[in-house]
Design a protein around this motif. Structure first.
Motif, PDB file in Angstrom:
ATOM      1  N   ARG A  92      -6.819   3.811  -2.664  1.00 54.15           N
ATOM      2  CA  ARG A  92      -6.918   3.124  -3.963  1.00 54.15           C
ATOM      3  C   ARG A  92      -5.791   3.552  -4.900  1.00 54.15           C
ATOM      4  O   ARG A  92      -5.222   2.729  -5.622  1.00 54.15           O
ATOM      5  CB  ARG A  92      -8.280   3.379  -4.590  1.00 54.15           C
ATOM      6  N   ALA A  93      -5.458   4.829  -4.883  1.00 54.91           N
ATOM      7  CA  ALA A  93      -4.353   5.312  -5.717  1.00 54.91           C
ATOM      8  C   ALA A  93      -3.025   4.713  -5.237  1.00 54.91           C
ATOM      9  O   ALA A  93      -2.183   4.324  -6.054  1.00 54.91           O
ATOM     10  CB  ALA A  93      -4.289   6.837  -5.675  1.00 54.91           C
ATOM     11  N   ALA A  96      -2.917   1.112  -6.377  1.00 53.06           N
ATOM     12  CA  ALA A  96      -2.620   1.046  -7.815  1.00 53.06           C
ATOM     13  C   ALA A  96      -1.152   1.347  -8.082  1.00 53.06           C
ATOM     14  O   ALA A  96      -0.510   0.668  -8.899  1.00 53.06           O
ATOM     15  CB  ALA A  96      -3.516   2.023  -8.580  1.00 53.06           C
ATOM     16  N   VAL A  99       0.946  -1.741  -7.051  1.00 52.11           N
ATOM     17  CA  VAL A  99       0.763  -2.893  -7.933  1.00 52.11           C
ATOM     18  C   VAL A  99       1.283  -2.620  -9.340  1.00 52.11           C
ATOM     19  O   VAL A  99       1.912  -3.484  -9.960  1.00 52.11           O
ATOM     20  CB  VAL A  99      -0.724  -3.316  -7.967  1.00 52.11           C
ATOM     21  N   LEU A 100       1.048  -1.414  -9.845  1.00 50.70           N
ATOM     22  CA  LEU A 100       1.404  -1.116 -11.232  1.00 50.70           C
ATOM     23  C   LEU A 100       2.816  -0.553 -11.407  1.00 50.70           C
ATOM     24  O   LEU A 100       3.384  -0.669 -12.502  1.00 50.70           O
ATOM     25  CB  LEU A 100       0.395  -0.128 -11.823  1.00 50.70           C
TER      26      LEU A 100
END
Length: 173
Positions: A92-93, A96, A99-100
């Motif tokens: 998940r990190a 993120a 994407v970010l």
């Protein structure tokens, strides 16, 4: 092979091809630098074009190797915090971060370099030094290309991270 895996295989093939091109450029760079040193110190000869070719090859190695290095996890990674996390939390990190951070940086690099590269192509820019290499616009075109290759590999990694991050979860959980 499933239809959903095909785009990921295409991206992997593109990254591998770019990586092989970077590896070939590295081999050429070693040979060229050896030849330049031999010519300079052995025979007192020099070449502006050959010295510029060293710059071209070095840039090509770096720019073409970005996506390849990311694909093979050969990039700098600081796992001070995530080393203790579960595999799902790490995925998940990673998702993120892609994407970010990664994808917006790639889009920005393409956007910010587009005018620079377009102006170079319009002028058919060459070396400013007498005896230098022509067609510097070709080298400059690697800037947005490398960002695009890195973004493609980022999308493939994001798909894999999403699969690992949300595997086995039903919608809404």
């Amino acid at each position: 092979m499933s239809r959903s895996a095909l785009p990921l295989r295409v991206i992997a093939a593109i990254s591998e091809c770019a990586g092989r091109a970077a590896a070939a450029a590295a081999a050429l760079l070693v040979l060229l630098v050896f030849g330049l040193v031999l010519a300079r110190y052995g025979f007192g000869l020099g070449s502006v074009a050959a010295q510029e070719a060293v710059l071209w090859l070095h840039a090509a190695i770096f720019l073409l190797g970005l996506g390849f290095a990311y694909r093979h996890d050969r990039h700098v990674r600081v796992d001070v915090f995530s080393a203790r996390w579960s595999p799902r939390a790490r995925a998940r990190a990673e998702l993120a971060g892609i994407v970010l951070l990664l994808l917006p940086m790639c889009v920005f690099a393409i956007w910010i370099s587009s005018d620079y590269v377009a102006a170079s192509w319009a002028a058919r820019e060459g070396s400013r030094d007498p005896g230098g290499l022509p067609a510097w616009y070709l080298l400059k075109a690697l800037i947005p290309l490398s960002a695009g290759l890195l973004a493609l590999q980022g999308l493939a990694r994001a798909a894999d991270a999403a699969r690992r991050a949300f595997a086995g979860e039903s919608p809404g959980t």
